[in-house]
Scaffold this active site. Structure first.
Site, PDB file in Angstrom:
ATOM      1  N   HIS A 324      58.557  34.264  38.729  1.00 33.33           N
ATOM      2  CA  HIS A 324      59.981  33.939  38.857  1.00 33.33           C
ATOM      3  C   HIS A 324      60.205  32.479  38.474  1.00 33.33           C
ATOM      4  O   HIS A 324      59.444  31.602  38.870  1.00 33.33           O
ATOM      5  CB  HIS A 324      60.424  34.169  40.318  1.00 33.33           C
ATOM      6  CG  HIS A 324      61.801  33.666  40.616  1.00 33.33           C
ATOM      7  ND1 HIS A 324      62.036  32.557  41.414  1.00 33.33           N
ATOM      8  CD2 HIS A 324      63.031  34.117  40.235  1.00 33.33           C
ATOM      9  CE1 HIS A 324      63.343  32.362  41.514  1.00 33.33           C
ATOM     10  NE2 HIS A 324      63.964  33.285  40.808  1.00 33.33           N
ATOM     11  N   HIS A 369      66.974  25.537  35.350  1.00 34.29           N
ATOM     12  CA  HIS A 369      67.548  26.268  36.473  1.00 34.29           C
ATOM     13  C   HIS A 369      68.981  25.777  36.632  1.00 34.29           C
ATOM     14  O   HIS A 369      69.211  24.624  36.997  1.00 34.29           O
ATOM     15  CB  HIS A 369      66.735  26.010  37.750  1.00 34.29           C
ATOM     16  CG  HIS A 369      67.060  26.973  38.845  1.00 34.29           C
ATOM     17  ND1 HIS A 369      66.906  26.675  40.173  1.00 34.29           N
ATOM     18  CD2 HIS A 369      67.528  28.241  38.809  1.00 34.29           C
ATOM     19  CE1 HIS A 369      67.261  27.706  40.904  1.00 34.29           C
ATOM     20  NE2 HIS A 369      67.641  28.675  40.100  1.00 34.29           N
ATOM     21  N   ASP A 703      35.505  25.273  67.065  1.00 32.92           N
ATOM     22  CA  ASP A 703      35.198  26.483  67.833  1.00 32.92           C
ATOM     23  C   ASP A 703      35.757  27.660  67.038  1.00 32.92           C
ATOM     24  O   ASP A 703      36.890  28.101  67.269  1.00 32.92           O
ATOM     25  CB  ASP A 703      35.850  26.439  69.218  1.00 32.92           C
ATOM     26  CG  ASP A 703      35.462  25.193  69.996  1.00 32.92           C
ATOM     27  OD1 ASP A 703      34.317  24.744  69.857  1.00 32.92           O
ATOM     28  OD2 ASP A 703      36.321  24.667  70.737  1.00 32.92           O
TER      29      ASP A 703
END
Length: 950
Positions: A324, A369, A703
């Site tokens: 796009h 655009h 962790d």
């Protein structure tokens, strides 16, 4: 090609060359560019970000000569000599480093040297191509990929050593080792670290490690206990594998076919580090670890690096990789437009690109655009770039989605450029037939460029000066927002809205002279005005669509008509979402004969992406994404199209091409065979700290835990995760089994994510997404995308499931996580846990939060093999007890802390000598082991869709 010039180029590059770094908004910066000692990255100085002032060689995409990039085009008036200019493209978004040397010879040296280095790394080493196995690829090609992998590991180890050497003396002392281990998330007792340090420190200079000594230290620290025990299970408790034992492992666990003695000998020769073992033809633990970490044991099916699907079916039967607003490098409001983006997406497999055309100065159409502050690029430059890069990596057709906002005169210029530049690539006369009831196939359209756009109305003469053909995607979404959704709304309401918009437009034109920032308001109003006018003209009579939907909804519903085979309809994200939610089966049926394109909402000004799977589930072919925005959605898109060689075309599953089903149903295809995916998450390797860690390498040791996400039909979508391992990112072990039932496995994507547990949440470490159909069976490494050495070690098995999942019986009951026993249909008794599962359980490096740690010496683990073998002699259908008695005995035993593990082969029987090296087909079936899953303006206007306003 490069071998004669390479040494001189490397010497010059490592000495450094002063060059001008050309930037968009300035005349350029003079910097000293040089190749680092290990030939792994380009660096420059001076720089305020000395550590970040580098580009790694393995991130290089291409090197071009002369001033061809957009940056150089913007400096067209400068006096740069093209012979002294070159551009280095790098990174995921193909960023450009534009450089100018003082003479042409220096430029030639750097261009040659960089291309030499890129050829050395090669695409073979990219994450997407780590996997190579001999039965899909020629032996020499597979081993070449594995050697490249080993070379990259050596480069990484050298870089690690260099970065740990703070004073640059070429030696590491014990304090530098401690700091390095913390950076690598290694949590070992200092006593153990000192012991390994002393064992590796063998030269006269005691108290420091050279690079060679550090390599020994690293190998000692990296000994994989899980791999060692796995090797022992197949080697009858020896510290090495014979050629026969290695072949047995490859056949039975890795499911390799045609394992020849020659191939096994090649593996030993390439991966074994001990000369003595090579001479004996055996493989020790270091060689076995090298092999298991190599591309030969990656989770991705190597067959899928090439085209492996039928390419002769109609276009509507394929998912097609689509972009796009392809020209944009960033957001939809302020970012730059570049022709380089077309080159990048086309070479990465995208087959549908968008070109937004607007009137430009001097009669030249521009690509931009509209109504934003994004930059403009000439339409001609865009077409030239597409023509140059469309078919470099594959020959399958490219679709141009043209959004046309130009006047008639500039539209004629567009047509002229299309004819002149694309030439024969537009000629599909021999392929297309107006009488044909189906679309042509990708195979028949190889090397062709198809244009998706609108024709001028038939009533316009050839010399007309005005005409409306605009297919304004941006206005489409805004139009939807202004639609009146009440079932009582009539056409007069639309007329009233149009009158109000006319008034607002006049006001906005007056306001423009006083407030230049009001352009966006004007654009919004104009787009809405035009959209509503078109909508008003297309209001159909309600009866025309009565056959499509009997139940009325407050959502506007389009009418799908059969049209001609060349029709393609574009839908905004919002409109398509409504269709999927309320008319999924009709949308699916439409996509079985025509093409649909879905594009992001106009309100995604940050260039974010929607989830493409939502639209793939109803067979939408052209699901357009913002390729410039890296993240979850683009990762799914890449995984989707890697299934078929990354060529941008993936065949849809048969039920999506013919027939009907409801993708939102709890059991969408009752007669369709389901799959059960069993993933044993065993361990992790060299997991880094989170990329956004505030303290960087100095932060706490992580962790980690693993989350597996299934993305597919709604009924299949789910997540499962392992327990947390405390304070260990270097070699954590989970050894947990996750099970998933898949109703349409062909569309499923499997996403592996690694997280760092935190008291207030979790931090992302890395991910790898692989299509289900690309998974390889057996013991596999899942390398995290974008991280050099980080991986997780898993076991993969897949089984067919028929009927309802809850009614599983026999061997499939093994894989039900809640089951308390494992029934063996072959023996009639109850099968014990296999020895490989038993051994791997013992390698857990840390408990779940709150659990007590339990330790077991390695000798105890090895000794337990004999106990297991003795116990199994009378079980599982043996002579010592009946199946019922065995079940009673098993229930009396203490329950294991972990769930039952899948049995990919009866290893305990193998070690007792009860199983031949090559199992029969019947045995394989009983074990539940399955096979490996393996003209332009072509399209008419998208005016078929109509909305009902009642």
């Amino acid at each position: 090609m490069f071998s004669g010039q390479a040494p001189r180029c490397m010497s010059v590059m490592q000495s450094g060359t002063q060059m001008v770094k050309v930037k968009a908004g300035s005349k350029g910066l003079v910097r000293l560019f040089y190749l680092d000692e290990h030939r792994s990255c380009i660096r420059w100085k001076p720089s305020r970000k000395s550590e970040k002032a580098k580009i790694t060689i393995d991130s290089l995409y291409k090197v071009t000569e002369g001033g061809q990039s957009d940056i150089f085009h913007r400096h067209a008036d400068s006096s740069f000599d093209p012979a002294c200019c070159f551009t280095v493209y790098h990174g995921n978004h193909m960023e450009s480093l534009d450089l100018v040397t003082s003479n042409a010879e220096e430029a030639r040296t750097w261009i040659t040297g960089l291309r030499y280095l890129m050829a050395g790394i090669s695409d073979e080493d990219s994450l997407a191509k780590r996997q190579r196995t001999h039965d899909q690829y020629p032996l020499n090609k597979q081993l070449h990929g594995c050697l490249l992998f080993l070379n990259v590991f050596v480069t990484w180890l050298k870089q690690t050593f260099e970065e740990a050497d703070k004073n640059g003396d070429g030696l590491l002392n014990i304090e530098e080792i401690y700091q390095l281990l913390h950076k690598l998330n290694v949590n070992l007792p200092r006593r153990k670290v000192k012991q390994m340090f002393q064992e590796a420190d063998t030269d006269d200079q005691q108290g420091t490690l050279t690079y060679e000594e550090f390599s020994v230290f690293y190998r000692m620290m990296s000994l994989r206990r899980d791999l060692f025990l796995l090797m022992m299970a197949y080697s009858d408790r020896k510290d090495h594998l014979t050629a026969e034992e290695l072949a047995n492992f490859l056949r039975n666990e890795q499911k390799m076919a045609n394992v020849t003695p020659e191939y096994v000998a090649e593996i030993v020769d390439k991966f074994e580090v001990s000369d003595e073992n090579k001479q004996r033809g055996v493989m020790g633990i270091e060689g076995f670890t090298n092999f298991m970490r190599s591309p030969a044991c990656d989770i991705f099916n190597p067959l899928h690096h090439e085209v492996n699907q039928d390419m002769e079916q109609p276009l509507c039967n394929y998912f097609i990789a689509s972009s796009h607003n392809t020209y944009l490098t960033g957001d939809q409001l302020l970012s730059h437009s570049k022709t380089d983006m077309y080159a990048w997406v086309l070479q990465s497999g995208c087959r549908c690109v968008e070109v937004d055309c607007w009137d430009g100065p001097d009669g030249e159409p521009m690509v931009q655009h509209g109504y934003t502050l994004t930059s403009k690029i000439p339409f001609k430059f865009v077409i030239e770039t597409i023509n140059k890069y469309a078919f470099i990596n594959n020959q399958f057709p490219v679709i141009l989605s043209i959004e046309n906002h130009c006047s008639i005169q500039q539209q004629k210029k567009i047509a002229q450029y299309l004819r002149e530049i694309f030439a024969d690539k537009l000629d599909v006369g021999d392929i297309l037939s107006r009488d044909s009831k189906t679309l042509p196939s990708p195979q028949s359209l190889q090397g062709k460029i198809l244009i998706k756009g609108k024709r001028l109305p038939a009533y316009l003469s050839a010399d007309a000066e005005e005409g409306e053909v605009s297919d304004d995607d941006s206005a489409d979404e805004i139009e939807d927002d202004f639609k009146l959704r009440s079932s009582n709304v009539r056409a007069r309401n639309v007329v009233n809205i149009l009158k109000k918009l006319d008034s607002l437009l006049k006001e906005s034109r007056i306001g423009d002279k006083e407030d230049t920032d009001s352009f966006s308001i004007r654009a919004l109003l104009r787009a809405t005005h035009q959209g509503l006018q078109k909508n008003l003209r297309q209001v159909p009579h309600p009866r025309r669509c009565a056959a499509l939907h009997k139940e009325q909804s407050h959502f506007p519903t389009p009418c799908f008509s059969s049209g001609t085979p060349g029709d393609v309809l574009s839908f905004s994200e919002t409109r398509a979402q409504s269709l999927v939610n309320h008319r999924a089966e009709q949308f699916l049926a439409f996509n079985q004969r025509q093409l649909s394109r879905i594009y992001p909402s106009a309100y995604r000004i940050d260039s974010s992406n929607f989830n493409p799977q939502f639209y793939w589930n109803v067979g939408c072919q052209l699901v357009a994404l913002n390729y410039q925005t890296e993240g979850r959605m683009m990762q799914l898109n890449r995984a989707k199209f890697m299934v078929n060689g990354g060529i941008g075309y993936v065949l849809k599953p048969p039920p999506m091409c013919k027939g009907s089903f409801n993708p939102f149903s709890d059991d969408p295809l009752p007669a369709y065979p389901k799959k059960q995916l069993i993933l044993k998450i065993i361990s992790g390797q060299q997991l880094p700290k989170p990329p956004d860690s505030m303290l960087g390498d100095r932060g706490e040791i992580i962790d980690p835990f693993v989350e597996v996400e299934i993305i597919g039909l709604p009924v299949d979508c789910c997540k499962e995760q392992t327990r947390v391992v405390d304070d260990n990112g270097f070699n954590p072990v989970w050894e947990e089994t996750l099970s998933f039932t898949l109703h349409m496995a062909e569309v499923v994507l499997v996403r592996f994510l690694v997280w760092d547990h935190d008291p207030i949440g979790r931090d992302f470490i890395g991910q790898r997404t692989v299509a289900f159909s690309s998974l390889m069976p057996g013991y596999r490494h899942v390398y995290l995308e974008g991280l050099t050495e980080a991986s997780i070690f898993v076991h993969v098995s897949v089984h067919d499931v028929y009927g309802k999942v809850s009614s599983l019986r026999g061997i499939r009951g093994l894989f039900n996580r809640s089951s308390k026993s494992s029934v063996d249909t072959n023996s009639g008794g109850l099968r014990k846990r296999s020895i490989s599962d038993h051994l791997l359980r013992r390698t857990a490096s840390a408990p779940a939060k709150g659990r007590k740690k339990t330790k077991m010496a390695l000798s105890e683990s090895v000794a337990s093999i004999s106990d297991q073998k003795n116990a199994s002699g009378a079980g599982a259908g043996g002579e010592g007890m009946s199946g019922k008695e065995a079940g009673v005995e098993k229930r009396l035993q203490p329950r294991a802390p972990l769930t039952h593990r899948p049995i990919s082969m009866p290893l305990d029987r193998l070690l007792q000598g009860q199983l031949s090296l090559c199992s029969t087909d019947k045995e394989k079936h009983d074990m539940g082991v399955d096979t490996v899953i393996g003209g332009y303006f072509l399209f008419n206007p998208s005016q078929i869709i109509e909305y009902i306003l009642q």
